[in-house]
Design a protein around this motif. Structure first.
Motif, PDB file in Angstrom:
ATOM      1  N   LYS A  28      -9.298 -34.648  14.183  1.00 21.50           N
ATOM      2  CA  LYS A  28      -7.945 -34.515  13.798  1.00 21.50           C
ATOM      3  C   LYS A  28      -7.445 -33.827  12.437  1.00 21.50           C
ATOM      4  O   LYS A  28      -8.688 -33.616  11.528  1.00 21.50           O
ATOM      5  N   VAL A  29      -6.642 -33.410  12.464  1.00 20.80           N
ATOM      6  CA  VAL A  29      -6.515 -32.206  11.196  1.00 20.80           C
ATOM      7  C   VAL A  29      -6.450 -33.044   9.832  1.00 20.80           C
ATOM      8  O   VAL A  29      -6.891 -32.565   8.998  1.00 20.80           O
ATOM      9  N   TRP A  30      -5.919 -34.413   9.838  1.00 17.62           N
ATOM     10  CA  TRP A  30      -5.773 -34.842   8.572  1.00 17.62           C
ATOM     11  C   TRP A  30      -7.458 -35.351   8.322  1.00 17.62           C
ATOM     12  O   TRP A  30      -7.636 -35.269   6.944  1.00 17.62           O
ATOM     13  N   PHE A  57      -5.936 -25.502  15.526  1.00 16.96           N
ATOM     14  CA  PHE A  57      -4.907 -26.004  14.450  1.00 16.96           C
ATOM     15  C   PHE A  57      -3.668 -25.062  14.549  1.00 16.96           C
ATOM     16  O   PHE A  57      -3.822 -23.815  14.559  1.00 16.96           O
ATOM     17  N   GLU A  61      -0.697 -26.625  10.046  1.00 14.06           N
ATOM     18  CA  GLU A  61      -1.923 -27.271   9.944  1.00 14.06           C
ATOM     19  C   GLU A  61      -2.753 -26.652   9.103  1.00 14.06           C
ATOM     20  O   GLU A  61      -3.665 -27.202   8.005  1.00 14.06           O
ATOM     21  N   GLN A  62      -3.097 -25.114   9.257  1.00 22.21           N
ATOM     22  CA  GLN A  62      -4.047 -24.385   8.474  1.00 22.21           C
ATOM     23  C   GLN A  62      -3.780 -24.031   7.025  1.00 22.21           C
ATOM     24  O   GLN A  62      -4.336 -24.245   6.238  1.00 22.21           O
ATOM     25  N   CYS A  65      -4.692 -27.004   5.208  1.00 20.09           N
ATOM     26  CA  CYS A  65      -6.271 -26.665   4.941  1.00 20.09           C
ATOM     27  C   CYS A  65      -6.326 -25.955   3.752  1.00 20.09           C
ATOM     28  O   CYS A  65      -7.022 -26.330   2.891  1.00 20.09           O
TER      29      CYS A  65
END
Length: 130
Positions: A28-30, A57, A61-62, A65
């Motif tokens: 997951k992105v989180w 992603f 979402e990127q 990050c």
């Protein structure tokens, strides 16, 4: 204090059919954001590379990050055995985010007829480099 590696990849598994982890649930992105933020705290002068699995992603979402501490990516049409984000898409994302790419730190020609994959590192107002 020990020296930090120059670059550390943070990967999100891309499950590949026929491998032992083919049915593994995607990262997951989180969880990625927490891993990147932890790596940034532990290794403040290291390039933290948003690596495998980035293709899953969204740009938003990127962006999270990058905001959590990633400041390096691989860019190109294909990386190893899994797809990678398109070079032009990455360039558009960098432009949208106001990130200025640094020159590739190395190039690897995986085969005579394969495209050259590059490591791209970005810098911007929120990213510090060693």
């Amino acid at each position: 204090m020990p020296a930090h590696p120059e670059s550390v990849p943070v990967n999100a598994l891309l499950a590949v059919e026929g491998t032992p982890l083919e049915k593994q649930e995607p990262v997951k992105v989180w969880d990625m954001i927490r891993m990147i933020a932890t790596a940034r705290i532990v290794m403040p002068k290291t390039m933290i590379r948003l690596s495998a699995g980035r293709v899953r992603f969204t740009e938003a979402e990127q962006t999270l990050c990058f905001m959590s501490g990633a400041n390096s990516i691989f860019t190109g049409d294909k990386l190893l055995t899994t797809p990678n984000n398109k070079f032009n898409t990455d360039q558009q994302m960098f432009e949208t985010l106001g990130l200025v790419p640094k020159a590739a730190s190395f190039k690897v020609d995986l085969a005579a007829d394969s495209p050259v994959n590059e490591a791209k590192e970005c810098c911007g107002s929120n990213h510090a480099h060693a």
